[in-house]
Design a protein around this motif. Structure first.
Motif, mmCIF file in Angstrom:
data_model
loop_
_atom_site.group_PDB
_atom_site.id
_atom_site.type_symbol
_atom_site.label_atom_id
_atom_site.label_comp_id
_atom_site.label_asym_id
_atom_site.label_seq_id
_atom_site.Cartn_x
_atom_site.Cartn_y
_atom_site.Cartn_z
ATOM 1 N N GLY A 153 0.767 -1.101 -0.238
ATOM 2 C CA GLY A 153 0.523 -0.325 0.079
ATOM 3 C C GLY A 153 0.481 1.380 0.022
ATOM 4 O O GLY A 153 0.510 2.110 0.358
ATOM 5 N N HIS A 192 0.209 -1.969 -6.652
ATOM 6 C CA HIS A 192 -1.452 -1.938 -6.162
ATOM 7 C C HIS A 192 -2.442 -0.492 -6.799
ATOM 8 O O HIS A 192 -2.645 -0.102 -6.768
ATOM 9 C CB HIS A 192 -1.586 -1.176 -4.656
ATOM 10 N N SER A 197 -3.493 3.585 2.951
ATOM 11 C CA SER A 197 -3.651 3.305 1.800
ATOM 12 C C SER A 197 -2.918 2.194 1.986
ATOM 13 O O SER A 197 -2.307 0.695 1.623
ATOM 14 C CB SER A 197 -2.738 4.086 0.568
ATOM 15 N N ARG A 255 -2.684 -1.599 3.250
ATOM 16 C CA ARG A 255 -2.803 -2.888 2.973
ATOM 17 C C ARG A 255 -2.907 -4.107 3.478
ATOM 18 O O ARG A 255 -1.950 -4.858 3.922
ATOM 19 C CB ARG A 255 -2.844 -3.471 1.201
#
Length: 639
Positions: free
Chosen positions: A60, A130, A336, A338
């Motif tokens: 991320g 991503h 962001s 992940r």
């Protein structure tokens, strides 16, 4: 007026000259040329599928908002060659397979390389991507394998060390006449693409495809925004003097950069702190067994550690509204990161075994020396380096679901005597987080445990780096779990054995177990000792300066070759944060980093030979037992 005009013209010409020189060296970094190995060897550390997952699973992160397809279509500043070509990125120390050379991004790689499903851009290890859930854009995502994968070269053979220490130059954003850092060269390529019309045309056609030329204006605007972010970061880091100790290949002031990113970039400019304590990238095999991680043993929970690393590398974090007011309530701490991918990476790393000595490449082991070395290790090293395995069911067993559990020996800097700058900066730097409008009572309810426990009230105007990052990480983690609709039970599992976000603050360094240590030069936390033989020698016999950046390995000394070579980086131990003192075996009283008696050259060679096979059952079973060796003694009393 004429004199004033001449002065102004002279100043302008001088500025242009200085700018031109900086631009030239930034665009022509002093880097070694990539040499394709005759043979590539992957050791039997785990399965090829696990390796691929580790190399290309995103976290991320974003490189200042850089899109993946932009990166693959950028040209080098003074030619049409792609900046992201494998052979160019390999010059910065990033790792590629030889089969990647000369292949287009959309080619299918040979069976010995990795498939394009996870690596469509034909990029090096750790360059993942991503997709943004809202916009659908694909971002360049630098993942953990970029820094925690190593390679050793010997007589034309490259030996990949999965989970080992990288030898790339990625961190620096500060322009220097030397050049050589990935960030500087990336900025030069992006700037030349943006400002040179014919370069931008080629770039836009590649990125937009059948949407060219309609989308060209919007693309140029977006590229300008990313370029502006890169340049402002370089200016900020340069004029504030944030990173005065050059990191060079294989090192970064990771904790300092994370703190500056979260507290300085993210909260307030008054929180920037000088980060002058680079560390080399630690090996990551067996870390799931450790009770505490980080060089200074400051972190406990695996998920929190990984979130903090992702934030430092470039994961986005929304702390403030566009009007400068802090985001409040349930909208706080959108990021962001992940979580499911971070969990996948953590679980995959549990399969990673330490590397075993490849005798077909480096030569066989001298069993007689190694037998003596094992006895010396038991007498002089095992007290700190263990591993110290906790018995399951013990009252102080931290995570019952984790078997085995290894206790890390934390050695105070005053005892070990190694460069204290890293530990001191983490202990001494404080940050003002009051702009976030946090409430102390709210923080008490977070899943953050301080070790040892204390009732001292938190002062949010000067919170320590470790505590501040722990609380920010807790909020980010909490928000990300909620956004991903992950249940409480799943959260406990993904956090790692249900552990809290543990924090301890010690002026100390972790003495980790040494399986596979031969594959992780240079040594000490700051990479100030080039090989294992010098690691066991008195400080007076260690190199005061040496060249780094080469992958060429010396199997006798167990370290990188250190002679000068084109594009090399000169490491000077006299620079702040770079000291090679401490962890010293020398006759005399035990102070100033002297931790044991002097070892004869023969004893040092024996220890080096054993450290090549430590933890390898194939060799350990062949070693002679009960080799007599002088016992460790406390030494004379220090005055």
């Amino acid at each position: 007026m004429r004199i004033l005009g001449r002065v102004l013209l002279a100043v302008l010409l001088l500025l242009l000259l200085v700018g031109g020189v900086i631009a030239w060296y930034t665009a022509h970094p002093n880097l070694p040329e990539y040499s394709k190995p005759e043979k590539m060897v992957h050791l039997d550390q785990w399965s090829p599928a696990d390796r691929e997952t580790y190399y290309y699973t995103p976290q991320g992160t974003q490189v200042k908002g850089l899109r993946y397809d932009w990166f693959t279509h950028l040209e080098q500043p003074f030619n049409k060659d792609k900046f992201a070509s494998p052979e160019n990125l390999a010059r910065f120390g990033f790792l590629i397979e030889p089969e990647q050379i000369g292949r287009a991004a959309d080619d299918t790689l040979a069976a010995t390389a990795l498939t394009t499903t996870k690596n469509p851009g034909n990029l090096p290890v750790g360059f993942a991507r991503h997709q943004d859930g809202e916009t659908g854009a694909w971002y360049l995502d630098i993942t953990c394998s970029a820094c925690h994968t190593g390679e050793l070269r010997y007589k034309g053979t490259a030996v990949r060390i999965d989970g080992g220490a990288a030898m790339h130059s990625i961190a620096s954003t500060v322009p220097t006449l030397r050049g050589g850092a990935f960030g500087q060269a990336l900025g030069a390529s992006l700037a030349s693409t943006y400002y040179v019309p014919w370069k931008f045309d080629r770039f836009a056609k590649g990125v937009l495809g059948d949407r060219y030329p309609k989308g060209k204006a919007a693309l140029k605007r977006d590229v300008r925004n990313v370029l502006g972010t890169l340049l402002s970061t370089a200016w900020n880091d340069t004029h504030r003097g944030l990173y005065p100790t050059l990191e060079g290949p294989g090192r970064a002031d990771a904790f300092g950069r994370i703190a500056n990113s979260v507290f300085g970039d993210g909260i307030d400019a008054s929180n920037y702190r000088v980060a002058n304590a680079p560390v080399n990238y630690p090996q990551v095999w067996d870390i799931w067994k450790f009770d505490w991680v980080q060089w200074n043993g400051s972190a406990m929970q695996p998920m929190a550690r990984n979130i903090g690393e992702a934030l430092g590398v470039g994961a986005t974090l929304r702390l403030f509204e566009s009007d400068g007011k802090p985001v409040m309530g349930d909208e706080r701490y959108a990021s962001s990161v992940r979580l499911r991918d971070l969990y996948t990476l953590e679980e995959t790393l549990k399969q990673l075994k330490p590397p075993t000595w490849p005798k077909a490449v480096f030569g066989d082991i001298d069993l007689k020396k190694a037998s003596q070395g094992r006895a010396l290790f038991q007498a002089n090293c095992v007290y700190c380096h263990g591993p110290h395995v906790k018995e399951p069911g013990a009252a102080d067993y931290i995570a019952p679901a984790r078997v085995p559990e290894w206790r890390m020996k934390m050695v105070p800097t005053s005892e070990i005597g190694t460069d204290p700058t890293t530990a001191d900066n983490i202990a001494d730097h404080t940050f003002d987080v009051r702009p976030l409008k946090l409430k102390v009572e709210e923080l008490k309810g977070m899943n953050v445990h301080l070790y040892p426990e204390n009732d001292e009230k938190l002062d949010l105007s000067k919170i320590s780096a470790a505590k501040g990052l722990a609380y920010v990480t807790a909020f980010v983690e909490q928000r990300a779990y909620r956004d991903a609709h992950i249940s409480e039970a799943q959260q406990q599992e993904m956090n790692g054995y249900g552990l809290p976000i543990g924090v301890q603050e010690l002026r100390a360094y972790k003495a980790r177990p040494l399986d596979g240590i031969w594959a992780t030069p240079p040594f000490l936390h700051n990479g100030s000792v080039p090989n294992l033989f010098q690691m066991l020698s008195p400080v007076a016999e260690r190199d005061a300066q040496f060249w780094v950046g080469s992958f060429e390995y010396d199997p006798k000394f167990a370290g990188y070759r250190t002679e000068r070579f084109p594009g090399g980086f000169l490491y000077k131990t006299s620079v702040t944060g770079n000291s090679n003192r401490g962890h010293e075996f020398r006759d005399g009283c035990r102070k100033d980093g002297v931790i044991g008696r002097a070892l004869s050259p023969e004893e040092r060679w024996a220890l080096v030979e054993y450290l090549k096979v430590l933890g390898n059952p194939e060799y350990e079973s062949k070693l002679a037992p009960n080799v007599p060796t002088p016992p460790w003694t406390p030494g004379p009393k220090c005055e």
